[in-house]
Design a protein around this motif. Structure first.
Motif, PDB file in Angstrom:
ATOM      1  N   THR A   1       0.808  -1.211   0.000  1.00  0.00           N
ATOM      2  CA  THR A   1       0.000   0.000   0.000  1.00  0.00           C
ATOM      3  C   THR A   1       0.839   1.257   0.000  1.00  0.00           C
ATOM      4  O   THR A   1       0.483   2.229  -0.628  1.00  0.00           O
ATOM      5  CB  THR A   1      -0.945   0.035   1.221  1.00  0.00           C
ATOM      6  OG1 THR A   1      -0.170  -0.126   2.399  1.00  0.00           O
ATOM      7  CG2 THR A   1      -1.987  -1.061   1.120  1.00  0.00           C
ATOM      8  N   GLU A   2       1.962   1.230   0.701  1.00  0.00           N
ATOM      9  CA  GLU A   2       2.771   2.434   0.758  1.00  0.00           C
ATOM     10  C   GLU A   2       4.203   2.192   0.322  1.00  0.00           C
ATOM     11  O   GLU A   2       5.035   3.063   0.471  1.00  0.00           O
ATOM     12  CB  GLU A   2       2.753   3.007   2.170  1.00  0.00           C
ATOM     13  CG  GLU A   2       1.382   3.497   2.563  1.00  0.00           C
ATOM     14  CD  GLU A   2       1.379   4.120   3.940  1.00  0.00           C
ATOM     15  OE1 GLU A   2       0.291   4.343   4.440  1.00  0.00           O
ATOM     16  OE2 GLU A   2       2.447   4.362   4.509  1.00  0.00           O
TER      17      GLU A   2
ATOM     18  N   SER B   1       4.013  -0.909  -4.689  1.00  0.00           N
ATOM     19  CA  SER B   1       2.794  -0.126  -4.876  1.00  0.00           C
ATOM     20  C   SER B   1       2.985   0.935  -5.952  1.00  0.00           C
ATOM     21  O   SER B   1       4.112   1.277  -6.334  1.00  0.00           O
ATOM     22  CB  SER B   1       2.394   0.553  -3.571  1.00  0.00           C
ATOM     23  OG  SER B   1       3.340   1.564  -3.251  1.00  0.00           O
ATOM     24  N   VAL B   2       1.875   1.488  -6.410  1.00  0.00           N
ATOM     25  CA  VAL B   2       1.898   2.604  -7.351  1.00  0.00           C
ATOM     26  C   VAL B   2       2.675   3.767  -6.734  1.00  0.00           C
ATOM     27  O   VAL B   2       3.491   4.408  -7.402  1.00  0.00           O
ATOM     28  CB  VAL B   2       0.453   3.020  -7.717  1.00  0.00           C
ATOM     29  CG1 VAL B   2       0.417   4.363  -8.402  1.00  0.00           C
ATOM     30  CG2 VAL B   2      -0.200   1.936  -8.577  1.00  0.00           C
ATOM     31  N   GLN B   3       2.452   4.025  -5.446  1.00  0.00           N
ATOM     32  CA  GLN B   3       3.134   5.127  -4.764  1.00  0.00           C
ATOM     33  C   GLN B   3       4.646   4.907  -4.750  1.00  0.00           C
ATOM     34  O   GLN B   3       5.421   5.842  -4.975  1.00  0.00           O
ATOM     35  CB  GLN B   3       2.606   5.293  -3.324  1.00  0.00           C
ATOM     36  CG  GLN B   3       1.168   5.720  -3.236  1.00  0.00           C
ATOM     37  CD  GLN B   3       0.177   4.546  -3.439  1.00  0.00           C
ATOM     38  OE1 GLN B   3       0.533   3.376  -3.395  1.00  0.00           O
ATOM     39  NE2 GLN B   3      -1.087   4.894  -3.668  1.00  0.00           N
TER      40      GLN B   3
ATOM     41  N   GLU C   1       5.936   5.616  -8.291  1.00  0.00           N
ATOM     42  CA  GLU C   1       5.975   7.052  -8.569  1.00  0.00           C
ATOM     43  C   GLU C   1       7.223   7.699  -7.973  1.00  0.00           C
ATOM     44  O   GLU C   1       7.860   8.535  -8.608  1.00  0.00           O
ATOM     45  CB  GLU C   1       4.731   7.747  -7.995  1.00  0.00           C
ATOM     46  CG  GLU C   1       3.470   7.487  -8.771  1.00  0.00           C
ATOM     47  CD  GLU C   1       2.227   8.045  -8.083  1.00  0.00           C
ATOM     48  OE1 GLU C   1       2.234   8.226  -6.831  1.00  0.00           O
ATOM     49  OE2 GLU C   1       1.253   8.312  -8.784  1.00  0.00           O
TER      50      GLU C   1
ATOM     51  N   LYS D   1      -4.235  -0.185 -12.069  1.00  0.00           N
ATOM     52  CA  LYS D   1      -4.152   0.516 -10.786  1.00  0.00           C
ATOM     53  C   LYS D   1      -3.324   1.798 -10.922  1.00  0.00           C
ATOM     54  O   LYS D   1      -3.623   2.812 -10.289  1.00  0.00           O
ATOM     55  CB  LYS D   1      -3.560  -0.411  -9.721  1.00  0.00           C
ATOM     56  CG  LYS D   1      -3.788   0.072  -8.313  1.00  0.00           C
ATOM     57  CD  LYS D   1      -3.496  -1.041  -7.317  1.00  0.00           C
ATOM     58  CE  LYS D   1      -3.815  -0.622  -5.902  1.00  0.00           C
ATOM     59  NZ  LYS D   1      -3.587  -1.740  -4.968  1.00  0.00           N
ATOM     60  N   TRP D   2      -2.290   1.763 -11.749  1.00  0.00           N
ATOM     61  CA  TRP D   2      -1.475   2.948 -12.024  1.00  0.00           C
ATOM     62  C   TRP D   2      -2.354   4.069 -12.576  1.00  0.00           C
ATOM     63  O   TRP D   2      -2.316   5.201 -12.113  1.00  0.00           O
ATOM     64  CB  TRP D   2      -0.356   2.587 -12.989  1.00  0.00           C
ATOM     65  CG  TRP D   2       0.467   3.728 -13.492  1.00  0.00           C
ATOM     66  CD1 TRP D   2       0.280   4.415 -14.662  1.00  0.00           C
ATOM     67  CD2 TRP D   2       1.602   4.325 -12.865  1.00  0.00           C
ATOM     68  NE1 TRP D   2       1.230   5.396 -14.799  1.00  0.00           N
ATOM     69  CE2 TRP D   2       2.053   5.360 -13.698  1.00  0.00           C
ATOM     70  CE3 TRP D   2       2.280   4.081 -11.672  1.00  0.00           C
ATOM     71  CZ2 TRP D   2       3.153   6.145 -13.395  1.00  0.00           C
ATOM     72  CZ3 TRP D   2       3.380   4.861 -11.369  1.00  0.00           C
ATOM     73  CH2 TRP D   2       3.805   5.879 -12.208  1.00  0.00           C
ATOM     74  N   GLN D   3      -3.165   3.741 -13.579  1.00  0.00           N
ATOM     75  CA  GLN D   3      -4.045   4.747 -14.185  1.00  0.00           C
ATOM     76  C   GLN D   3      -5.117   5.213 -13.213  1.00  0.00           C
ATOM     77  O   GLN D   3      -5.430   6.397 -13.161  1.00  0.00           O
ATOM     78  CB  GLN D   3      -4.701   4.189 -15.446  1.00  0.00           C
ATOM     79  CG  GLN D   3      -3.755   4.134 -16.618  1.00  0.00           C
ATOM     80  CD  GLN D   3      -4.488   3.774 -17.892  1.00  0.00           C
ATOM     81  OE1 GLN D   3      -4.667   2.601 -18.188  1.00  0.00           O
ATOM     82  NE2 GLN D   3      -4.921   4.787 -18.615  1.00  0.00           N
ATOM     83  N   ALA D   4      -5.683   4.300 -12.437  1.00  0.00           N
ATOM     84  CA  ALA D   4      -6.715   4.669 -11.466  1.00  0.00           C
ATOM     85  C   ALA D   4      -6.183   5.657 -10.433  1.00  0.00           C
ATOM     86  O   ALA D   4      -6.927   6.498  -9.928  1.00  0.00           O
ATOM     87  CB  ALA D   4      -7.257   3.422 -10.767  1.00  0.00           C
ATOM     88  N   ALA D   5      -4.882   5.592 -10.156  1.00  0.00           N
ATOM     89  CA  ALA D   5      -4.256   6.505  -9.200  1.00  0.00           C
ATOM     90  C   ALA D   5      -3.795   7.804  -9.864  1.00  0.00           C
ATOM     91  O   ALA D   5      -3.176   8.636  -9.219  1.00  0.00           O
ATOM     92  CB  ALA D   5      -3.077   5.822  -8.524  1.00  0.00           C
TER      93      ALA D   5
ATOM     94  N   GLY E   1      -1.724   7.969 -12.562  1.00  0.00           N
ATOM     95  CA  GLY E   1      -0.400   7.851 -13.166  1.00  0.00           C
ATOM     96  C   GLY E   1      -0.435   8.124 -14.657  1.00  0.00           C
ATOM     97  O   GLY E   1      -1.401   7.794 -15.346  1.00  0.00           O
TER      98      GLY E   1
END
Length: 198
Positions: free
Chosen positions: A25-26, A34-36, A39, A136-140, A142
């Motif tokens: 998640t983080e 995670s996407v975070q 990034e 998930k990348w796009q949903a966030a 990204g």
């Protein structure tokens, strides 16, 4: 082992890598990032992002900087180690890099590529799968692009086959006849497992 059976058996085994006790998640949770995390770390020189999608899917949209590794161009068949080493090096893979792999999300392509790299000798601690993939990348929020990523500088990775992580047909058949000492785990979705899928 027949090529089709060995490919699907590898898919079952690689899917087990995804059975983490909790989703990332983080940050980084073993083999899952995670996407975070991505990034924050995408621009690092020691991070290499591989998109395991088919070339057509990659061309439609991908994370900027991702190198396309179309699993269908080499996966599911026996390839001589020297040829596979050339493939892997052409993706920019070198020792000491953190390799983050993704697909569209919800497919086996990223985990299949994860297993391939591990089987050919890349250390597991240097490999990760993007949790939720491109979806998930796009949903966030990204960024995605259609622009191809320039070919990376060839990597220096050297293949060292890890045969002990792969099961051959004779071993599989022995294990399937000995349920007291072996467990065979399938990774099919319920509809396919129980025969309801068409």
């Amino acid at each position: 082992m027949s090529k089709g059976l060995s490919h699907w058996f590898l898919v079952v085994i690689t899917s087990l890598f995804m059975l983490q006790p909790a989703l990332a998640t983080e940050g980084s949770n073993g083999e899952l990032v995670s996407v975070q995390w991505l990034e924050k770390n995408l621009k690092r020189d020691d991070v290499l992002l591989l998109d395991a999608s088919p070339a057509q899917v990659y061309s439609a949209r991908h994370i900027p900087g991702a190198v396309n590794v179309d699993v269908f161009s080499f996966g599911g068949r026996e390839i001589p180690a020297a040829e596979m080493e050339r493939h892997i090096q052409s993706w920019g893979v070198s020792a000491g890099k953190k390799i983050v792999i993704y697909d569209q999300g919800g497919t086996y392509l990223a985990t299949s590529l994860f297993f391939d790299l591990y089987y050919y000798g890349f250390p597991a601690e240097g490999l990760a799968v993007l949790d939720g993939g491109l979806a998930k990348w796009q949903a966030a929020g990204g960024a995605v692009t259609k622009d191809p990523t320039p070919a990376p500088k060839p990597g220096t990775f050297r293949v060292r086959l890890q045969e002990d992580v792969r099961v051959r047909l004779p071993e599989f058949l022995v294990a399937s006849g000995d349920p007291a000492n072996h467990a065979l785990v399938g990774a099919l979705e319920p509809a396919m497992h129980f025969g309801g899928a068409k």
